[in-house]
Design an enzyme around this catalytic site. Structure first.
Site, PDB file in Angstrom:
ATOM      1  N   GLU A   1     -14.676 -68.324  -6.499  1.00  0.00           N
ATOM      2  CA  GLU A   1     -16.019 -67.743  -6.330  1.00  0.00           C
ATOM      3  C   GLU A   1     -16.944 -68.672  -5.534  1.00  0.00           C
ATOM      4  O   GLU A   1     -17.693 -69.451  -6.113  1.00  0.00           O
ATOM      5  CB  GLU A   1     -16.652 -67.429  -7.695  1.00  0.00           C
ATOM      6  CG  GLU A   1     -18.020 -66.761  -7.559  1.00  0.00           C
ATOM      7  CD  GLU A   1     -18.712 -66.504  -8.891  1.00  0.00           C
ATOM      8  OE1 GLU A   1     -19.749 -65.812  -8.883  1.00  0.00           O
ATOM      9  OE2 GLU A   1     -18.237 -66.999  -9.937  1.00  0.00           O
TER      10      GLU A   1
ATOM     11  N   LYS B   1     -14.032 -63.793  -5.644  1.00  0.00           N
ATOM     12  CA  LYS B   1     -15.267 -63.211  -6.168  1.00  0.00           C
ATOM     13  C   LYS B   1     -16.376 -63.595  -5.202  1.00  0.00           C
ATOM     14  O   LYS B   1     -16.700 -64.771  -5.057  1.00  0.00           O
ATOM     15  CB  LYS B   1     -15.563 -63.707  -7.585  1.00  0.00           C
ATOM     16  CG  LYS B   1     -16.843 -63.099  -8.169  1.00  0.00           C
ATOM     17  CD  LYS B   1     -16.971 -63.321  -9.673  1.00  0.00           C
ATOM     18  CE  LYS B   1     -18.283 -62.739 -10.180  1.00  0.00           C
ATOM     19  NZ  LYS B   1     -18.407 -62.774 -11.649  1.00  0.00           N
TER      20      LYS B   1
END
Length: 295
Positions: free
Chosen positions: A176, A213
């Site tokens: 992420e 992500k």
């Protein structure tokens, strides 16, 4: 790695619920839920309160595998129980929802326009514990504030170095590198980020599986081609501070991108609500996020 869970995350219809606010963000999460700081004293009471909130969400009839593929927990939640079962076991065995674990220890100070992850002491032990507690994958977050090529390279490189260690332990890492939605040069940062992701994915060893992500992009379908990479199990989107309505509207325009929302998921939920009010508010949120995710 559980192949049934892998298949569910790779091909399932639905989204991933992020229930992993922790550390410094826990009082904020509780306050949003209507629990003020005068209702608990010390970390143990605070974490018991937050587990109560998470348990209420997970046990709600609205929180089901028809709409939700996975849930991201933080370490304290992984170590606790719901109805006598470890949280990860309860999620998978009672709900059919795949459990993930947030493993980062927060962000370092900004440098070169990014915030790298702080060092994660004891990571190999944490990964062993996660495997023993039937966690499927992990999540770790860094933040990009400016379109600085060297900063973005370092952020993505750090993510992939840890991802290799996580994959070697039998878990699927969610990488992420969040782009700050308030960044003045968000689009330029996304261009640099995608280039760096392509470079790092192409250098991964055969058979290594990761998830990405990412912040909802300025240009629709901007990350779509990355989903075809054989290393990528799924690409999920964070809400990044957008309201639920804004996040859903942007997400619905991204084909193949599914949600992994935290604040946008719990928006409107309150400790003071009756179970009926709580469940109907959560059900409406879940339905809206689900519909935006299956475009």
């Amino acid at each position: 790695m559980n192949t049934e869970q892998l298949d569910r995350i790779h091909t399932g219809q639905g989204f991933i619920a992020a229930l992993d606010q922790s550390g410094g963000s826990t009082p904020k999460a509780l306050l949003q839920y209507g629990i003020k700081e005068d209702r608990y004293s010390g970390d143990e009471e605070m974490y018991a309160m937050v587990h109560g909130m998470r348990t209420r969400i997970i046990q709600s009839p609205a929180f089901n595998s028809e709409h939700i593929l996975g849930a991201i927990l933080f370490e304290n939640t992984m170590d606790r129980f719901i109805d006598g079962q470890l949280t990860a076991d309860y999620l998978w065995e009672q709900k059919g929802i795949v459990p993930f674990l947030k493993i980062d220890q927060g962000l370092a100070e900004p440098e070169l326009g990014v915030q790298l992850m702080k060092p994660i002491p004891g990571l190999s032990d944490l990964l062993k514990r996660a495997v023993s507690k039937h966690i499927f994958g992990t999540k770790m977050r860094s933040v990009i504030h400016e379109a600085n090529p060297e900063g973005i390279r370092q952020a993505v490189q750090q993510q992939f170095e840890l991802a290799r260690q996580i994959a070697a332990s039998g878990l699927v890492p969610i990488i992420e590198p969040e782009v700050d939605i308030l960044s003045k040069d968000k689009e330029a940062s996304e261009q640099l980020l995608k280039r760096e992701l392509v470079t790092q994915l192409s250098a991964l060893e055969e058979g290594v599986k990761v998830m990405l992500k990412l912040s909802l992009p300025s240009e629709d379908d901007f990350y779509r081609e990355l989903a075809a990479d054989p290393h990528v199990v799924r690409i999920v989107a964070l809400s990044g501070g957008y309201t639920q309505a804004e996040a859903n509207e942007k997400l619905a325009r991204q084909h193949g991108l599914i949600a992994s929302f935290s604040r946008a998921l719990s928006q409107g939920l309150s400790d003071q609500q009756t179970d009926e009010e709580f469940n109907s508010t959560l059900a409406a949120s879940i339905q809206a996020i689900y519909e935006a995710s299956i475009t």
